[in-house]
Design a protein around this motif. Structure first.
Motif, mmCIF file in Angstrom:
data_model
loop_
_atom_site.group_PDB
_atom_site.id
_atom_site.type_symbol
_atom_site.label_atom_id
_atom_site.label_comp_id
_atom_site.label_asym_id
_atom_site.label_seq_id
_atom_site.Cartn_x
_atom_site.Cartn_y
_atom_site.Cartn_z
ATOM 1 N N ARG A 63 0.866 -1.180 0.000
ATOM 2 C CA ARG A 63 0.000 0.000 0.000
ATOM 3 C C ARG A 63 0.901 1.228 0.000
ATOM 4 O O ARG A 63 1.979 1.211 0.579
ATOM 5 C CB ARG A 63 -0.875 0.038 1.259
ATOM 6 C CG ARG A 63 -1.779 -1.191 1.450
ATOM 7 C CD ARG A 63 -2.930 -1.196 0.473
ATOM 8 N NE ARG A 63 -3.821 -2.328 0.619
ATOM 9 C CZ ARG A 63 -3.724 -3.447 -0.084
ATOM 10 N NH1 ARG A 63 -2.740 -3.606 -0.951
ATOM 11 N NH2 ARG A 63 -4.598 -4.420 0.069
ATOM 12 N N MET A 87 11.057 -1.114 -9.897
ATOM 13 C CA MET A 87 10.511 -2.376 -9.381
ATOM 14 C C MET A 87 11.522 -3.180 -8.564
ATOM 15 O O MET A 87 11.155 -3.780 -7.550
ATOM 16 C CB MET A 87 9.999 -3.217 -10.554
ATOM 17 C CG MET A 87 8.964 -4.207 -10.146
ATOM 18 S SD MET A 87 7.544 -3.366 -9.407
ATOM 19 C CE MET A 87 7.035 -4.593 -8.279
ATOM 20 N N ASN A 118 4.772 -10.687 -3.474
ATOM 21 C CA ASN A 118 4.605 -10.731 -4.925
ATOM 22 C C ASN A 118 5.859 -10.235 -5.629
ATOM 23 O O ASN A 118 6.319 -9.129 -5.382
ATOM 24 C CB ASN A 118 3.403 -9.886 -5.334
ATOM 25 C CG ASN A 118 2.115 -10.442 -4.762
ATOM 26 O OD1 ASN A 118 1.506 -11.345 -5.329
ATOM 27 N ND2 ASN A 118 1.702 -9.931 -3.607
ATOM 28 N N ASP A 178 0.946 -17.318 -8.784
ATOM 29 C CA ASP A 178 -0.180 -16.455 -8.425
ATOM 30 C C ASP A 178 -1.183 -16.407 -9.578
ATOM 31 O O ASP A 178 -0.815 -16.619 -10.728
ATOM 32 C CB ASP A 178 0.369 -15.042 -8.169
ATOM 33 C CG ASP A 178 -0.533 -14.214 -7.269
ATOM 34 O OD1 ASP A 178 -1.604 -14.702 -6.881
ATOM 35 O OD2 ASP A 178 -0.153 -13.075 -6.960
ATOM 36 N N ASP A 179 -2.424 -16.119 -9.266
ATOM 37 C CA ASP A 179 -3.460 -15.926 -10.283
ATOM 38 C C ASP A 179 -3.493 -17.086 -11.266
ATOM 39 O O ASP A 179 -3.636 -16.895 -12.478
ATOM 40 C CB ASP A 179 -3.226 -14.612 -11.049
ATOM 41 C CG ASP A 179 -3.113 -13.422 -10.111
ATOM 42 O OD1 ASP A 179 -3.663 -13.500 -8.997
ATOM 43 O OD2 ASP A 179 -2.479 -12.423 -10.487
ATOM 44 N N GLU A 238 -14.950 -15.304 -0.741
ATOM 45 C CA GLU A 238 -15.769 -14.314 -0.041
ATOM 46 C C GLU A 238 -16.949 -14.905 0.719
ATOM 47 O O GLU A 238 -17.533 -14.234 1.566
ATOM 48 C CB GLU A 238 -16.280 -13.262 -1.042
ATOM 49 C CG GLU A 238 -15.167 -12.404 -1.619
ATOM 50 C CD GLU A 238 -15.662 -11.294 -2.541
ATOM 51 O OE1 GLU A 238 -16.856 -11.300 -2.897
ATOM 52 O OE2 GLU A 238 -14.843 -10.428 -2.903
ATOM 53 N N TYR A 257 -11.822 -12.352 1.728
ATOM 54 C CA TYR A 257 -12.597 -11.553 2.675
ATOM 55 C C TYR A 257 -13.450 -12.423 3.598
ATOM 56 O O TYR A 257 -13.809 -11.991 4.689
ATOM 57 C CB TYR A 257 -13.514 -10.564 1.926
ATOM 58 C CG TYR A 257 -12.776 -9.526 1.093
ATOM 59 C CD1 TYR A 257 -11.397 -9.357 1.192
ATOM 60 C CD2 TYR A 257 -13.480 -8.700 0.204
ATOM 61 C CE1 TYR A 257 -10.731 -8.406 0.430
ATOM 62 C CE2 TYR A 257 -12.832 -7.742 -0.554
ATOM 63 C CZ TYR A 257 -11.458 -7.600 -0.439
ATOM 64 O OH TYR A 257 -10.819 -6.648 -1.194
HETATM 65 P P1 C2E Z 1 -2.676 -10.554 -5.905
HETATM 66 O O1 C2E Z 1 -1.273 -10.900 -5.559
HETATM 67 O O2 C2E Z 1 -3.447 -11.540 -6.696
HETATM 68 O O3 C2E Z 1 -3.365 -10.233 -4.512
HETATM 69 C C1 C2E Z 1 -4.697 -10.495 -4.249
HETATM 70 C C2 C2E Z 1 -5.539 -9.244 -4.349
HETATM 71 O O4 C2E Z 1 -6.893 -9.599 -4.113
HETATM 72 C C3 C2E Z 1 -5.212 -8.195 -3.303
HETATM 73 O O5 C2E Z 1 -5.466 -6.945 -3.884
HETATM 74 C C4 C2E Z 1 -6.226 -8.481 -2.210
HETATM 75 O O6 C2E Z 1 -6.490 -7.363 -1.400
HETATM 76 C C5 C2E Z 1 -7.423 -8.854 -3.039
HETATM 77 N N1 C2E Z 1 -8.343 -9.732 -2.322
HETATM 78 C C6 C2E Z 1 -8.050 -10.660 -1.393
HETATM 79 N N2 C2E Z 1 -9.152 -11.313 -0.989
HETATM 80 C C7 C2E Z 1 -10.169 -10.797 -1.693
HETATM 81 C C8 C2E Z 1 -11.587 -11.077 -1.710
HETATM 82 O O7 C2E Z 1 -12.102 -11.932 -1.013
HETATM 83 N N3 C2E Z 1 -12.337 -10.351 -2.584
HETATM 84 C C9 C2E Z 1 -11.793 -9.390 -3.391
HETATM 85 N N4 C2E Z 1 -12.599 -8.723 -4.195
HETATM 86 N N5 C2E Z 1 -10.474 -9.107 -3.401
HETATM 87 C C10 C2E Z 1 -9.672 -9.806 -2.552
HETATM 88 P P2 C2E Z 1 -4.466 -5.746 -3.755
HETATM 89 O O8 C2E Z 1 -3.888 -5.711 -2.382
HETATM 90 O O9 C2E Z 1 -5.186 -4.533 -4.246
HETATM 91 O O10 C2E Z 1 -3.304 -6.134 -4.748
HETATM 92 C C11 C2E Z 1 -3.554 -6.208 -6.117
HETATM 93 C C12 C2E Z 1 -2.386 -6.800 -6.838
HETATM 94 O O11 C2E Z 1 -1.240 -5.939 -6.801
HETATM 95 C C13 C2E Z 1 -1.895 -8.105 -6.246
HETATM 96 O O12 C2E Z 1 -2.714 -9.153 -6.697
HETATM 97 C C14 C2E Z 1 -0.486 -8.187 -6.799
HETATM 98 O O13 C2E Z 1 -0.475 -8.701 -8.084
HETATM 99 C C15 C2E Z 1 -0.081 -6.736 -6.845
HETATM 100 N N6 C2E Z 1 0.790 -6.462 -5.684
HETATM 101 C C16 C2E Z 1 0.460 -6.240 -4.401
HETATM 102 N N7 C2E Z 1 1.549 -6.043 -3.644
HETATM 103 C C17 C2E Z 1 2.608 -6.165 -4.474
HETATM 104 C C18 C2E Z 1 4.032 -6.077 -4.306
HETATM 105 O O14 C2E Z 1 4.562 -5.894 -3.208
HETATM 106 N N8 C2E Z 1 4.805 -6.245 -5.418
HETATM 107 C C19 C2E Z 1 4.269 -6.494 -6.634
HETATM 108 N N9 C2E Z 1 5.098 -6.665 -7.675
HETATM 109 N N10 C2E Z 1 2.950 -6.592 -6.838
HETATM 110 C C20 C2E Z 1 2.127 -6.422 -5.784
#
Ligand code: C2E
Ligand code: MG
Ligand code: MG
Ligand code: MG
Length: 279
Positions: A63, A87, A118, A178-179, A238, A257
């Motif tokens: 964040r 990065m 990540n 991931d994903d 969820e 969640y």
């Molecule tokens: P991600 O690694 O696939 O992380 C999961 C995302 O899904 C996170 O969003 C999390 O908050 C969200 N999430 C978890 N549980 C739920 C749920 O039950 N429902 C919904 N709707 N969402 C859920 P976030 O934190 O906004 O992160 C988004 C993406 O940003 C991450 O997807 C990851 O790809 C990237 N990211 C986050 N932190 C880092 C980092 O430190 N470095 C890098 N390179 N990428 C990051």
């Protein structure tokens, strides 16, 4: 009439694009100073074995605590970080911050949980990765098995990364995809790829009870994982219904969640159990 509409659409597009570009350059300019001024923070989302109820891991999620805008999620700035060439620096910071936090919990007598972070493709081009990793772990007195690196399928597809990923695994860090299932339909790369664990993407979880295709994909991912001996976790869970469905398919580990949102470290501490001696 049609012309006006087209004109309007065009105008709106331009306006959108202009706003986007403006927003982007503002973000770009502030990224470096954000790193320098420690405006980034990590939130941690619990990963739970829903059958035993145990907390099995955490995912560190970035964040940006922006002085004017407040807490900003990674989807709004990760692209800009890549573009700005920051990065490697940011990922190094994330690794260090995770280690620092784990060491802090340990010092409080808490049992730490494996924490994933990540790692984007560009980080792998960073030289002296392994010595750097070992140095950070050593500095904070941590074993490598407390860390997990989440990579995307696109990184997993790149054979040039395999020797490095193998080394990362060899020192004891877990590597997960991931994903999983969102980018490539071919599972062929799993044959050669040094991976420990698969994370089923939320895109399929949302289809549980609604989409037979999503359900079929989840079932086949679960089957592949169990046959190849990979760890398995579902993300973005969820509802109770989704959790029950997953458990019935052999996927007991859940992040989403339904269990908890990503939380600041101060809210995670109380969830950790005291460390028993020898741990
Ligand atoms: P991600 O690694 O696939 O992380 C999961 C995302 O899904 C996170 O969003 C999390 O908050 C969200 N999430 C978890 N549980 C739920 C749920 O039950 N429902 C919904 N709707 N969402 C859920 P976030 O934190 O906004 O992160 C988004 C993406 O940003 C991450 O997807 C990851 O790809 C990237 N990211 C986050 N932190 C880092 C980092 O430190 N470095 C890098 N390179 N990428 C990051
Ligand atoms: Mg992730
Ligand atoms: Mg994910
Ligand atoms: Mg995702």
């Amino acid at each position: 009439q049609a012309k006006t509409q087209a004109g309007e659409t065009c105008y709106m597009f331009d306006q959108n694009l202009r706003d986007k570009l403006k927003q982007k350059s503002v973000i770009n300019r502030h990224l470096l100073s954000a790193l320098e001024n420690r405006q980034f923070v990590l939130y941690y989302q619990p990963q739970v074995d829903i059958v035993s109820g145990q907390l099995v891991g955490l995912e560190a999620l970035l964040r940006w605590n922006h002085p004017q805008e407040g807490l900003i999620g990674p989807n709004r700035f990760i692209g800009a970080v890549e573009e700005a060439g920051l990065m490697v620096q940011l990922t190094d910071w994330v690794i260090r911050e995770v280690c620092r936090q784990l060491a802090e919990w340990k010092a409080q007598g808490l049992a730490v949980r494996r924490t994933s972070l990540n790692v984007s493709n560009s980080w792998f081009y960073n030289r002296s990765l392994i010595p750097g990793l070992l140095a950070v772990l050593d500095e904070f007195g941590l074993e490598p098995d407390v860390l997990e690196f989440e990579i995307t399928e696109s990184t997993a597809m790149m054979e040039e990364h395999y020797p490095l990923l193998q080394q990362i695994r060899d020192i004891g860090i877990t590597v997960s995809i991931d994903d999983f299932g969102t980018k490539y339909s071919s599972l062929n790369y799993l044959k050669h790829f040094p991976v420990n664990k698969i994370k089923i993407d939320r895109a399929f979880i949302t289809g549980i009870g609604l989409s037979p295709i999503d359900e079929a994909i989840i079932e086949s991912i679960a089957q592949v994982a169990s046959q190849l001996g990979y760890g398995l976790i579902a993300e973005g869970v969820e509802t109770r219904e989704q959790a029950d469905y997953l458990v019935a398919r052999g996927c007991r580990c859940i992040q989403g969640y339904y269990i908890a949102r990503p939380l600041p470290a101060s809210s995670i501490g109380p969830m950790l159990t005291p460390r028993s001696s020898g741990e």
